[in-house]
Design a protein around this motif. Structure first.
Motif, PDB file in Angstrom:
ATOM      1  N   ARG A 256       8.619  10.632  -4.330  1.00 41.29           N
ATOM      2  CA  ARG A 256       8.304   9.925  -3.088  1.00 41.29           C
ATOM      3  C   ARG A 256       6.814  10.083  -2.793  1.00 41.29           C
ATOM      4  O   ARG A 256       6.412  10.833  -1.907  1.00 41.29           O
ATOM      5  N   ASP A 257       6.011   9.396  -3.578  1.00 44.11           N
ATOM      6  CA  ASP A 257       4.569   9.546  -3.440  1.00 44.11           C
ATOM      7  C   ASP A 257       4.032   9.006  -2.131  1.00 44.11           C
ATOM      8  O   ASP A 257       2.902   9.268  -1.759  1.00 44.11           O
ATOM      9  N   CYS A 258       4.836   8.220  -1.420  1.00 47.18           N
ATOM     10  CA  CYS A 258       4.304   7.609  -0.202  1.00 47.18           C
ATOM     11  C   CYS A 258       4.021   8.644   0.869  1.00 47.18           C
ATOM     12  O   CYS A 258       3.425   8.336   1.882  1.00 47.18           O
ATOM     13  N   PHE A 259       4.417   9.918   0.662  1.00 43.31           N
ATOM     14  CA  PHE A 259       4.118  10.918   1.666  1.00 43.31           C
ATOM     15  C   PHE A 259       2.693  11.433   1.540  1.00 43.31           C
ATOM     16  O   PHE A 259       2.210  12.144   2.402  1.00 43.31           O
TER      17      PHE A 259
ATOM     18  N   SER B  86      15.655  20.586   7.421  1.00 42.13           N
ATOM     19  CA  SER B  86      15.277  19.549   6.452  1.00 42.13           C
ATOM     20  C   SER B  86      15.498  18.169   7.061  1.00 42.13           C
ATOM     21  O   SER B  86      16.385  17.974   7.897  1.00 42.13           O
ATOM     22  N   ILE B  87      14.679  17.211   6.624  1.00 47.26           N
ATOM     23  CA  ILE B  87      14.725  15.846   7.158  1.00 47.26           C
ATOM     24  C   ILE B  87      14.710  14.870   5.989  1.00 47.26           C
ATOM     25  O   ILE B  87      13.846  14.939   5.111  1.00 47.26           O
ATOM     26  N   GLY B  88      15.680  13.958   5.971  1.00 50.71           N
ATOM     27  CA  GLY B  88      15.701  12.904   4.966  1.00 50.71           C
ATOM     28  C   GLY B  88      15.990  11.570   5.615  1.00 50.71           C
ATOM     29  O   GLY B  88      16.350  11.498   6.795  1.00 50.71           O
ATOM     30  N   HIS B  89      15.844  10.505   4.864  1.00 51.94           N
ATOM     31  CA  HIS B  89      16.095   9.167   5.411  1.00 51.94           C
ATOM     32  C   HIS B  89      16.549   8.215   4.323  1.00 51.94           C
ATOM     33  O   HIS B  89      16.337   8.448   3.123  1.00 51.94           O
TER      34      HIS B  89
ATOM     35  N   GLN C 263      10.262  17.861   5.028  1.00 51.35           N
ATOM     36  CA  GLN C 263      10.569  16.464   4.760  1.00 51.35           C
ATOM     37  C   GLN C 263      11.001  16.268   3.307  1.00 51.35           C
ATOM     38  O   GLN C 263      10.327  16.711   2.385  1.00 51.35           O
ATOM     39  N   TYR C 264      12.138  15.578   3.136  1.00 43.85           N
ATOM     40  CA  TYR C 264      12.619  15.220   1.803  1.00 43.85           C
ATOM     41  C   TYR C 264      12.312  13.774   1.456  1.00 43.85           C
ATOM     42  O   TYR C 264      12.451  13.372   0.310  1.00 43.85           O
ATOM     43  N   GLY C 265      11.945  12.956   2.432  1.00 44.43           N
ATOM     44  CA  GLY C 265      11.715  11.548   2.171  1.00 44.43           C
ATOM     45  C   GLY C 265      13.021  10.828   1.894  1.00 44.43           C
ATOM     46  O   GLY C 265      14.052  11.111   2.505  1.00 44.43           O
ATOM     47  N   LEU C 266      12.994   9.875   0.956  1.00 44.36           N
ATOM     48  CA  LEU C 266      14.186   9.100   0.623  1.00 44.36           C
ATOM     49  C   LEU C 266      15.254  10.036   0.066  1.00 44.36           C
ATOM     50  O   LEU C 266      15.023  10.738  -0.920  1.00 44.36           O
ATOM     51  N   ALA C 267      16.426  10.033   0.702  1.00 44.36           N
ATOM     52  CA  ALA C 267      17.476  10.979   0.332  1.00 44.36           C
ATOM     53  C   ALA C 267      18.833  10.370   0.667  1.00 44.36           C
ATOM     54  O   ALA C 267      18.928   9.316   1.294  1.00 44.36           O
TER      55      ALA C 267
ATOM     56  N   SER D  85       1.682  21.536   9.779  1.00 45.88           N
ATOM     57  CA  SER D  85       2.725  22.510   9.442  1.00 45.88           C
ATOM     58  C   SER D  85       3.918  21.919   8.700  1.00 45.88           C
ATOM     59  O   SER D  85       4.803  22.658   8.280  1.00 45.88           O
ATOM     60  N   ILE D  86       3.969  20.594   8.542  1.00 44.61           N
ATOM     61  CA  ILE D  86       5.110  19.966   7.866  1.00 44.61           C
ATOM     62  C   ILE D  86       5.040  20.245   6.365  1.00 44.61           C
ATOM     63  O   ILE D  86       3.992  20.115   5.741  1.00 44.61           O
ATOM     64  N   LYS D  87       6.190  20.601   5.789  1.00 48.64           N
ATOM     65  CA  LYS D  87       6.275  20.826   4.346  1.00 48.64           C
ATOM     66  C   LYS D  87       7.054  19.670   3.718  1.00 48.64           C
ATOM     67  O   LYS D  87       7.903  19.052   4.371  1.00 48.64           O
ATOM     68  N   ARG D  88       6.800  19.387   2.448  1.00 50.88           N
ATOM     69  CA  ARG D  88       7.472  18.293   1.741  1.00 50.88           C
ATOM     70  C   ARG D  88       8.047  18.805   0.430  1.00 50.88           C
ATOM     71  O   ARG D  88       7.355  19.481  -0.332  1.00 50.88           O
ATOM     72  N   VAL D  89       9.298  18.494   0.185  1.00 50.04           N
ATOM     73  CA  VAL D  89      10.018  19.018  -0.978  1.00 50.04           C
ATOM     74  C   VAL D  89      10.807  17.890  -1.636  1.00 50.04           C
ATOM     75  O   VAL D  89      11.379  17.041  -0.949  1.00 50.04           O
TER      76      VAL D  89
END
Length: 618
Positions: A30-33, A148-151, A177-181, A262-266
């Motif tokens: 999910r490179d858009c992050f 965790s947050i996904g969409h 943030q997980y992004g597309l999930a 402070s947001i992390k992305r995984v």
């Protein structure tokens, strides 16, 4: 469809700019992050320039713009959400509740559907969930809780993900943030043990509105105990309303600035898909490519399920050519991502036949539902999917109880109990009701390993009672792989043979009878009270008809057998509607059942029976 305004066009553009860098590779990255990869809109004389969009995305938007009512220039009438001064219009948070979910309108421009899921509302809801979670977890001050947050692929997903992140960090929790999930993956993140991926998290939020139109969005919440219940959602919305009332423009700007650092992305989806792959390999005796040579096509409906072809099937050796609509597109230009939708099922069936595939798999938008199609084009959805999964589960757990929703067929009961040797426990509509009933039966000592709804929500005890569309399909793959290894069969005929003997009605239909809440016949009662009165009268009328037999065990509405078929009239879970389900050996027999219902309910003048009138007159 209502004409799309400039506001919608801008929302579409901004969301799609984030999506354009999502490449469907083996890691589903999910490179858009990455901020440097965002594409910014170009404005030329007030007109929105469609720079940087993929041809598919431009084509999708054109389908909405090029209809006779939409042929006009598209103008942007709003600036980017990050620079908008927030407005604090009065919001009735209670109206956002949809059972155990939250849903509303997130994109402006559809006539009669004002936006009620704004970024400020979203931030308040996320902060409220965080406060709820702190109360439940009672964490000590030395450890910060993680959420965790996904969409899914909706065009409002990115801005709502950011708003959720601000609400979480505002409450003093860590946002990941997980992004597309997928929705099931979000629950799994609460039980996965993997420090490299910051797991397990303490709570999880999925941003989705399932198969609803592109302008809607909403939220599902999880802890390691499972999805939140209706009472929990009511509590969170009450907290959110209080938080929202205290918001100020300055406070929201401050939370935006503090959250960004402070947001992390995984990339958690790589963990989730790896577990699915391991499950199939294990079922086949730890063979690396147990599906080698199988041709399986996937239809993701432009939702979040494209990963299944690339990151699950292909590593297992399957051929996936002919898979379609894998790319996320929140306008859903090809069909509704819904295994219950006839057009969607036609699309995957045609893909199977066109590609001479062994199996077809279709998901809903957020992948908590699924269905399948065999090599001959025979659909495994609704009663047939329940029969198939029941056959597999009952091989593993003989005699177990299968819990379903209320609209399953009499033929399914006979199949489960007579052919498979299990017990069919027909309960209520609503996937959460069905799953909770399975859990309750086990707590009382009655073994149940499967709770599944005709909509495609299916949960297994072995999978933490999670309704996971991908895991449900893995159960089918396990059967294919193990049958090949054992030499007991090859291809989807293995699955088709499992449902042999299932009796299916020649005619089935659902007719919706609406209750006019403003009609004088309600006499101050709620639509639910009025509907219960209708059902009670129907029950009494049925008892006096010798050709009709009321179901001896029934948990919802009035279910009656007669004329070789059955009908069920019940109250909708959320709406002022009485859905009437009818199954019969012929249309003529179905009409007789419809006439019996009509004779009983016609005296209720607040009930719109026009659809039933039309049905019995055909």
């Amino acid at each position: 469809m209502a004409a799309i305004s400039g506001k919608v066009a801008q929302n579409v553009f901004l969301a799609q700019c984030c999506q354009r860098n999502r490449q469907l590779d083996s890691q589903y990255r999910r490179d858009c992050f990455t901020p440097k990869k965002y594409y910014s809109p170009c404005f030329q004389g007030g007109k929105l320039a469609w720079a940087g969009m993929l041809p598919m995305q431009l084509h999708s938007l054109a389908k909405y713009q090029n209809g006779p009512e939409n042929r006009r220039s598209v103008y942007c009438n709003a600036v980017s959400s990050t620079s908008t001064i927030p407005s604090f219009e009065k919001v009735d948070f209670r109206k956002l509740q949809n059972g155990s979910d939250i849903r509303g309108v997130a994109v402006a421009g559809v006539e009669g559907e004002p936006v009620n899921v704004t970024e400020a509302v979203t931030e308040a809801i996320a902060a409220a969930f965080s406060a709820w979670l702190l109360d439940k977890k009672r964490a000590d001050a030395s450890r910060r809780l993680k959420v965790s947050i996904g969409h899914d692929s909706r065009i409002s997903a990115q801005k709502l993900q950011d708003a959720v992140s601000r609400g979480i960090t505002r409450a003093g929790l860590d946002a990941i943030q997980y992004g597309l999930a997928s929705t099931p993956a979000m629950f799994n993140s609460t039980i996965t043990e993997n420090d490299d991926f910051l797991c397990p998290v303490d709570g999880s939020i999925m941003i989705t509105a399932s198969h609803l139109p592109y302008n809607r969005n909403g939220f599902k919440f999880f802890t390691n105990s499972g999805g939140l219940g209706k009472g929990d959602i009511t509590d969170i919305l009450e907290r959110a309303a209080s938080i929202y009332d205290k918001f100020s423009a300055e406070g929201l700007r401050a939370s935006e600035q503090s959250a960004s650092a402070s947001i992390k992305r995984v990339d958690y989806m790589s963990v989730y898909t790896s577990d699915l792959v391991k499950a199939v390999r294990k079922a086949a005796g730890n063979i690396d490519k147990p599906l080698e040579g199988f041709h399986i096509v996937v239809d993701a409906g432009n939702g979040a399920g494209g990963f299944f072809a690339v990151s699950v099937l292909e590593p297992l050796g399957a051929i996936t050519t002919g898979s379609q609509f894998l790319e996320p597109d929140g306008l859903f230009p090809n069909h509704i991502p819904n295994p219950e939708d006839k057009a969607a099922m036609r699309a995957i069936t045609q893909a199977v036949l066109n590609n001479k595939a062994d199996l077809g798999i279709i998901f809903d938008t957020d992948v908590d539902r699924s269905a399948a199609v065999d090599s001959s084009g025979c659909e495994f959805n609704r009663n047939r999917l329940i029969a198939l999964i029941s056959a597999i589960v009952l091989e593993e757990h003989p005699g177990t109880t299968i819990v379903t929703d209320s609209v399953t067929s009499d033929g399914l009961t006979t199949f489960i109990e007579k052919k498979l040797g299990g017990k069919h426990h027909r309960f209520k509509r609503g996937y959460k009701n069905v799953i909770d009933e399975g859990i309750r039966l086990n707590s009382l000592g009655e073994e149940s390993h499967l709770a599944i709804e005709t909509s495609g929500h299916g949960a297994l005890k072995e999978n933490f009672w999670l309704d996971d569309g991908a895991y449900l399909m893995v159960k089918l793959l396990n059967k294919l792989a193990s049958a090949r290894v054992s030499g007991t069969g090859n291809g989807s005929k293995v699955l088709t043979d499992l449902v042999e003997g299932l009796e299916e009605a020649a005619f089935a239909d659902e007719i919706r009878l609406k209750i006019d809440q403003n009609h004088s016949d309600l006499k101050g009662r709620s639509f639910r009270e009025y509907g219960e009165t209708v059902l009670k009268h129907l029950e009494n009328t049925t008892c006096s008809n010798p050709k009709l037999l009321k179901a001896p065990v029934n948990y919802e509405g009035v279910r009656v057998s007669g004329y070789g078929g059955w009908f069920l009239l019940r109250l909708s879970l959320h709406d002022p509607v009485l859905p009437l389900n009818i199954e019969a050996p012929s249309k003529e027999d179905a009409m007789k059942l419809g006439l019996a219902v009509l004779a009983a309910v016609k005296e209720f003048s607040a009930l719109d029976t026009s659809a039933l009138d039309k049905f019995v007159q055909v």
